[in-house]
Design an enzyme around this catalytic site. Structure first.
Site, PDB file in Angstrom:
ATOM      1  N   CYS A 115       0.842  -1.191   0.000  1.00 15.77           N
ATOM      2  CA  CYS A 115       0.000   0.000   0.000  1.00 15.77           C
ATOM      3  C   CYS A 115       0.870   1.231   0.000  1.00 15.77           C
ATOM      4  O   CYS A 115       1.645   1.439   0.917  1.00 15.77           O
ATOM      5  CB  CYS A 115      -0.919   0.013   1.214  1.00 15.77           C
ATOM      6  SG  CYS A 115      -1.856   1.541   1.390  1.00 15.77           S
ATOM      7  N   GLY A 116       0.711   2.068  -1.006  1.00 17.16           N
ATOM      8  CA  GLY A 116       1.546   3.251  -1.117  1.00 17.16           C
ATOM      9  C   GLY A 116       1.000   4.448  -0.396  1.00 17.16           C
ATOM     10  O   GLY A 116       1.654   5.481  -0.335  1.00 17.16           O
TER      11      GLY A 116
END
Length: 280
Positions: A115-116
């Site tokens: 997850c960025g």
């Protein structure tokens, strides 16, 4: 330079048969991105194309908008116990006149490989204003060409065959020509690397191109495409509701479940060309 793959012993079970054997794994190591010597973020990534990753990340965050905004990128501090460089710290020097990242970006800016945007506090915080507008991009899409892109992306993956554990992102022309591909344990890293390769060659905005990803289409990937001026994003799996919402707002064509000749086009259907009539 860090290794892209590592070998580890495993116990292999196939029915009632057991054997010890080495297995090839996709490497995952932390990389710190600094801007002007000041720490900005840490991301877990597969080593390789690290400068592309740093440049693409800064485009996605609105820090840089073109290759000319970057004066240089280098590896810096990051020493292993034996004194060797780990190549896990990258410093980006901005060109004169380019503003440093806003202090608000220096949040708990730890980015995992899955997850960025986990550190973002709210939806408003990630609706970054893009330099490029994709709504008026003249790209036209052929469903037959779209259907071929996942296989072309898969064929271009060099490390996946040995590990089975990497995501991929590929940039294509409207007629299916592959412009660039990157692999990484993180989907957002693979996209940043593809975009970073383009920004370092000063090719933004990426008009009339299609970004293809090997997993699902999340909000963050739609945003990254928009920030790079990419008018179409296609994923082999599902999009999220926020991804569809952002794509619709921006005028990006978003395709999901792209498998064989089957696909769902969620937004930007005006870009799809009418099917050619069958021969008599």
């Amino acid at each position: 330079m860090g290794r892209v793959t590592v070998r580890r012993p495993v116990l292999r079970i196939r029915g009632d048969k057991r054997s010890q054997r080495p297995d090839t794994l996709a490497a995952e190591e932390p990389m710190e991105i600094r801007v002007g010597g000041r720490p900005l973020t840490i991301t877990m990534r597969t080593p390789g194309h690290d400068f592309d990753l740093a440049a693409g990340f800064l485009v996605s965050e609105g820090v840089v908008r073109s290759g000319s905004d970057i004066a240089g990128i280098r590896y810096c501090l990051g020493t292993a116990e034996d004194g060797s460089n780990t190549y896990n710290v990258v410093d980006v020097l901005l060109a004169a006149g380019v503003a440093a990242p806003d202090a608000s970006l220096e949040r708990n800016f730890y980015t995992t490989s899955s997850c960025g945007l986990c550190g973002k506090a709210s939806l408003d915080a990630v609706r970054t204003t893009s330099t490029w507008q994709v709504a008026d991009d003249p790209l036209r899409l052929d469903a037959d060409v779209l259907a071929e892109l996942p296989d072309k992306l898969r064929e271009a993956q060099k490390v996946f065959d040995s590990t089975g554990g990497l995501h991929a992102a590929g940039l294509f022309t409207h007629d299916g020509e592959l412009l660039g591909v990157r692999e990484d344990v993180g989907r957002h890293n693979a996209v940043d690397k593809v975009i970073g390769d383009a920004v370092r060659a000063d090719r933004l905005p990426l008009r009339e191109t299609i970004l293809v990803v090997s997993g699902r289409a999340s909000f963050e990937l739609v945003q990254k495409a928009i920030m790079a001026g990419i008018p179409a994003l296609a994923a082999v799996s599902a999009p999220s509701s926020l991804a569809v919402e952002l794509a619709a707002d921006a005028g990006l064509t978003l395709t999901g479940f792209l498998r064989g000749d089957s696909m769902n086009i969620y937004t930007g259907t005006h870009r799809l060309e009418d099917p050619k009539p069958e021969a008599a």
